[in-house]
Design an enzyme around this catalytic site. Structure first.
Site, PDB file in Angstrom:
ATOM      1  N   CYS A  15      64.748  30.535  21.673  1.00  0.00           N
ATOM      2  CA  CYS A  15      65.395  29.423  22.369  1.00  0.00           C
ATOM      3  C   CYS A  15      64.357  28.330  22.573  1.00  0.00           C
ATOM      4  O   CYS A  15      63.333  28.316  21.875  1.00  0.00           O
ATOM      5  CB  CYS A  15      66.024  29.883  23.693  1.00  0.00           C
ATOM      6  N   ASN A  18      61.830  29.940  26.051  1.00  0.00           N
ATOM      7  CA  ASN A  18      61.539  31.381  26.093  1.00  0.00           C
ATOM      8  C   ASN A  18      61.402  31.899  27.528  1.00  0.00           C
ATOM      9  O   ASN A  18      60.620  32.808  27.807  1.00  0.00           O
ATOM     10  CB  ASN A  18      60.285  31.726  25.267  1.00  0.00           C
ATOM     11  N   CYS A  20      64.625  31.653  29.612  1.00  0.00           N
ATOM     12  CA  CYS A  20      66.003  31.921  30.069  1.00  0.00           C
ATOM     13  C   CYS A  20      66.790  32.720  29.023  1.00  0.00           C
ATOM     14  O   CYS A  20      66.997  33.921  29.152  1.00  0.00           O
ATOM     15  CB  CYS A  20      66.728  30.612  30.404  1.00  0.00           C
ATOM     16  N   ARG A  21      67.226  32.050  27.944  1.00  0.00           N
ATOM     17  CA  ARG A  21      68.156  32.699  27.006  1.00  0.00           C
ATOM     18  C   ARG A  21      67.503  33.767  26.130  1.00  0.00           C
ATOM     19  O   ARG A  21      68.022  34.891  26.031  1.00  0.00           O
ATOM     20  CB  ARG A  21      68.831  31.643  26.118  1.00  0.00           C
ATOM     21  N   SER A  22      66.394  33.429  25.474  1.00  0.00           N
ATOM     22  CA  SER A  22      65.858  34.398  24.488  1.00  0.00           C
ATOM     23  C   SER A  22      65.249  35.656  25.121  1.00  0.00           C
ATOM     24  O   SER A  22      65.408  36.740  24.546  1.00  0.00           O
ATOM     25  CB  SER A  22      64.908  33.735  23.492  1.00  0.00           C
ATOM     26  N   ASP A 135      72.282  26.103  27.218  1.00  0.00           N
ATOM     27  CA  ASP A 135      71.027  26.168  27.973  1.00  0.00           C
ATOM     28  C   ASP A 135      71.342  26.150  29.477  1.00  0.00           C
ATOM     29  O   ASP A 135      71.914  25.175  29.967  1.00  0.00           O
ATOM     30  CB  ASP A 135      70.191  24.952  27.576  1.00  0.00           C
TER      31      ASP A 135
HETATM   32  P1  4NP Z   1      65.601  28.447  27.590  1.00  0.00           P
HETATM   33  O1  4NP Z   1      65.822  27.390  28.789  1.00  0.00           O
HETATM   34  O2  4NP Z   1      65.401  27.615  26.335  1.00  0.00           O
HETATM   35  O3  4NP Z   1      66.868  29.219  27.560  1.00  0.00           O
HETATM   36  O4  4NP Z   1      64.378  29.262  27.964  1.00  0.00           O
HETATM   37  C1  4NP Z   1      64.939  26.342  29.042  1.00  0.00           C
HETATM   38  C2  4NP Z   1      63.787  26.590  29.761  1.00  0.00           C
HETATM   39  C3  4NP Z   1      62.915  25.545  30.055  1.00  0.00           C
HETATM   40  C4  4NP Z   1      63.208  24.262  29.609  1.00  0.00           C
HETATM   41  C5  4NP Z   1      64.363  24.032  28.883  1.00  0.00           C
HETATM   42  C6  4NP Z   1      65.220  25.065  28.595  1.00  0.00           C
HETATM   43  N1  4NP Z   1      62.325  23.182  29.929  1.00  0.00           N
HETATM   44  O5  4NP Z   1      62.654  22.040  29.586  1.00  0.00           O
HETATM   45  O6  4NP Z   1      61.264  23.398  30.539  1.00  0.00           O
END
Ligand code: 4NP
Length: 165
Positions: A15, A18, A20-22, A135
């Site tokens: 994702c 790294n 939240c989702r992955s 997201d």
């Molecule tokens: P992820 O979510 O891609 O599912 O881990 C996010 C985590 C952090 C950010 C964006 C999405 N960020 O912009 O810091």
């Protein structure tokens, strides 16, 4: 429906951050693969570098825990060129992640011949096929809960597809 292939020996979930989702997908895939008796190396990474070395977002951890998944030992890292040589299958949580991964893959000199296959995480899912896993980072608790349900659905679909390969 895509061409059926047998189970890969290694999968990388990717994702943006790294956190939240992955990592959620990593742990759900690990549990479901074990239940299905599949011996698959499973890891996760982000296309971005903002959260390197961090544990998963505490909201992702808490929602995962409430659903029976422990993310507390996972550590964020960024995807690398070597991942394309070391994993059979790399699954992108959304279409932007997929485009970013395709650009990295295109940049790698294809001398090795066998780079990871890239696909959208929802590719085999009869309910969510072709859709992004949204997201949840700027969302609320419902968004994190929804992500878990979506990931469980798509993981089951991948495993089901390999059973009938
Ligand atoms: P992820 O979510 O891609 O599912 O881990 C996010 C985590 C952090 C950010 C964006 C999405 N960020 O912009 O810091």
């Amino acid at each position: 429906m895509s061409t059926k292939i047998s189970a890969p020996s290694s999968i990388l979930l990717v994702c943006l951050g790294n956190i939240c989702r992955s990592p959620t997908a990593e742990e759900i895939f690990r549990q479901q693969a074990a239940i299905a008796g599949l011996d698959i190396k499973i890891d996760s990474a982000g296309t971005g570098d903002w959260h390197l070395g961090e544990a998963p977002d505490i909201r992702a951890q808490n929602h995962a825990k409430a659903n029976g998944y422990n993310l507390s030992k996972l550590v964020s890292r960024q995807v690398s060129a070597d991942d394309f040589r070391n994993f059979d299958l790399i699954l992108a949580m959304d279409s932007q992640n997929l485009a970013d991964l395709q650009a990295i893959k295109d940049d790698i000199a294809n001398v090795d011949g066998s780079l990871a296959r890239l696909a959208l995480f929802s590719e085999e899912d009869p309910t969510y096929g072709g859709d992004d896993v949204p997201d949840p980072y700027t969302g609320d608790g419902d968004d994190f809960e929804h992500v878990i349900k979506r990931i469980e659905s798509s993981v089951k679909a991948w495993i089901e597809s390999w059973k009938h390969a």
